[in-house]
Design an enzyme around this catalytic site. Structure first.
Site, PDB file in Angstrom:
ATOM      1  N   ASP A  55      13.238  -4.082   8.290  1.00 51.94           N
ATOM      2  CA  ASP A  55      12.908  -5.275   9.062  1.00 51.94           C
ATOM      3  C   ASP A  55      14.172  -5.680   9.813  1.00 51.94           C
ATOM      4  OD1 ASP A  55      11.463  -7.732   9.785  1.00 51.94           O
ATOM      5  OD2 ASP A  55      12.917  -8.683   8.450  1.00 51.94           O
ATOM      6  N   ASP A 257      13.081  -8.890   3.740  1.00 53.16           N
ATOM      7  CA  ASP A 257      13.522 -10.082   3.032  1.00 53.16           C
ATOM      8  C   ASP A 257      12.564 -11.264   3.135  1.00 53.16           C
ATOM      9  OD1 ASP A 257      14.106 -10.531   5.803  1.00 53.16           O
ATOM     10  OD2 ASP A 257      15.435 -12.162   5.210  1.00 53.16           O
ATOM     11  N   ASP A 261       7.246  -9.740   4.919  1.00 52.70           N
ATOM     12  CA  ASP A 261       7.590  -8.371   4.532  1.00 52.70           C
ATOM     13  C   ASP A 261       6.968  -7.963   3.203  1.00 52.70           C
ATOM     14  OD1 ASP A 261       9.212  -8.072   6.799  1.00 52.70           O
ATOM     15  OD2 ASP A 261      10.936  -8.958   5.784  1.00 52.70           O
TER      16      ASP A 261
END
Length: 363
Positions: A55, A257, A261
């Site tokens: 990410d 995080d 996600d």
């Protein structure tokens, strides 16, 4: 007597200890180095990772964006900042918190927030008294039929430099109209580029997955070197991207995080949550990095390889002992006492060899 010696010496204790002893010591070594492995299967799969998906915000970047530009169509910058920050009061997104922080830094008094609705992958809608405010990307503006042509060029320039542009629209008992633009920027983690280089050296393909536009993603990718980019993915589409990458039996890891996600972290073969992330992400992942150090991703792969080598060594010791001792016992060359001593020595050697893994440290 020979039969008893054979039964004693062929007890599979060492064979049964070979794998769990190495895994337990490996997980302990990882914990001491800031790598918390919640699932033993993740420790085994980490060395087989072929693709690792990151990410962007809060993972490859430090996750503390700041407001870099405010553009008001009527020229009143402070009024626009007040409007956007007031709407963002209900947001948990890092970019929204950056706008609120900038307003407080500038001493702007915020308006009372009557209602708030997040638009995943697009932005938000908030009501401030008689004003309905929309803050978000081009997709959100399209949804509410707002033309962003007046600020499109400036937004493109911001995105080309790696910033994120938010359009602000408001309405008062009528059609919403564009009132301005706020840009935020985030910095890459100091270890991001080096970590990706080390992963490539191990034959792992890094991929950046983000909901940002292609222009923003490419701007960050240019700073990271050779990394595949999957941009413009809404939160609900991230898990599907992980499934697509896993097609053909590829082993895929996901590093993230945020709350958004959690689904892709659960979908990946190995889910890795950054320690400063949300509780939802930490719960969904099979590995957590409490120190929030991205370089520990490489260390996880190295630890997995070291643990696998220790398991193979233990299995060799256990089988070598059986190959030598079982024929000797069957031939009457061992008494039951000697057979018991040899069996105990085999178990001790396997456990001792596994404990040597305690010396492992993250490189």
């Amino acid at each position: 007597v020979n039969a008893i010696s054979l039964l004693v010496v062929s007890c599979p204790c060492a064979l049964g200890l070979a794998t769990p002893a190495a895994v337990a010591v490996g997980m302990g070594a990882g914990a001491r180095s800031g790598i918390l492995v919640k699932d033993a299967s993740a420790l085994d799969l980490a060395r087989k990772i072929q693709t690792i998906v990151f990410d962007k915000t809060g993972t490859l970047t430090i996750g503390h964006p700041v407001v870099s530009k405010v553009v008001a169509l009527d020229g009143d910058v402070m009024a626009l900042l007040r409007l956007a920050a007031s709407a963002e009061q209900g947001s948990e997104h890092a970019l929204g918190r950056a706008i609120v922080a900038r307003a407080k830094q500038d001493g702007v008094d915020l308006l009372a927030l009557d209602s708030f609705e997040a638009k995943p992958g697009r932005g938000l809608e908030a009501r401030l008294g008689d004003r309905l405010v929309h803050v978000g990307n081009r997709a959100l503006m399209r949804d509410i039929a707002v033309d962003v042509a007046a600020l499109a060029r400036q937004a493109q320039e911001i995105e080309t430099r790696g910033g994120t542009a938010f359009f602000i629209a408001e309405s008062r008992d009528g059609a919403p109209r564009l009132v301005g633009l706020i840009a935020t920027s985030d910095e890459l983690r100091a270890e991001s580029a080096v970590t990706l280089d080390r992963l490539r050296a191990r034959g792992v393909t890094p991929v950046m997955l983000t909901g940002d536009s292609e222009a923003v993603a490419r701007a960050f990718a240019a700073k990271l070197g050779n990394i595949d980019v999957v941009a413009g993915v809404p939160p609900e589409g991230k898990a599907a991207e992980i499934r697509r990458l896993r097609e053909g039996g590829r082993v895929v890891a996901m590093v993230g995080d945020g709350v958004n996600d959690a689904p892709p972290l659960a979908e990946a073969d190995v889910g890795i949550a950054m320690g400063a992330g949300s509780e939802t992400a930490l719960e969904a992942a099979s590995v957590a990095l409490p120190g929030d150090d991205l370089a520990k991703v490489v260390a996880l792969i190295d630890l997995s390889g070291a643990t696998a080598r220790k398991i193979r060594q233990n299995l060799f010791l256990a089988f070598a002992y059986n190959v030598v001792m079982i024929p000797a016992a069957a031939a009457g060359m061992l008494s039951p006492v000697a057979a018991g001593a040899a069996m105990a020595a085999s178990s001790v050697s396997v456990v001792t060899n596994a404990l040597l893994l305690r010396r492992w440290k993250a490189g």
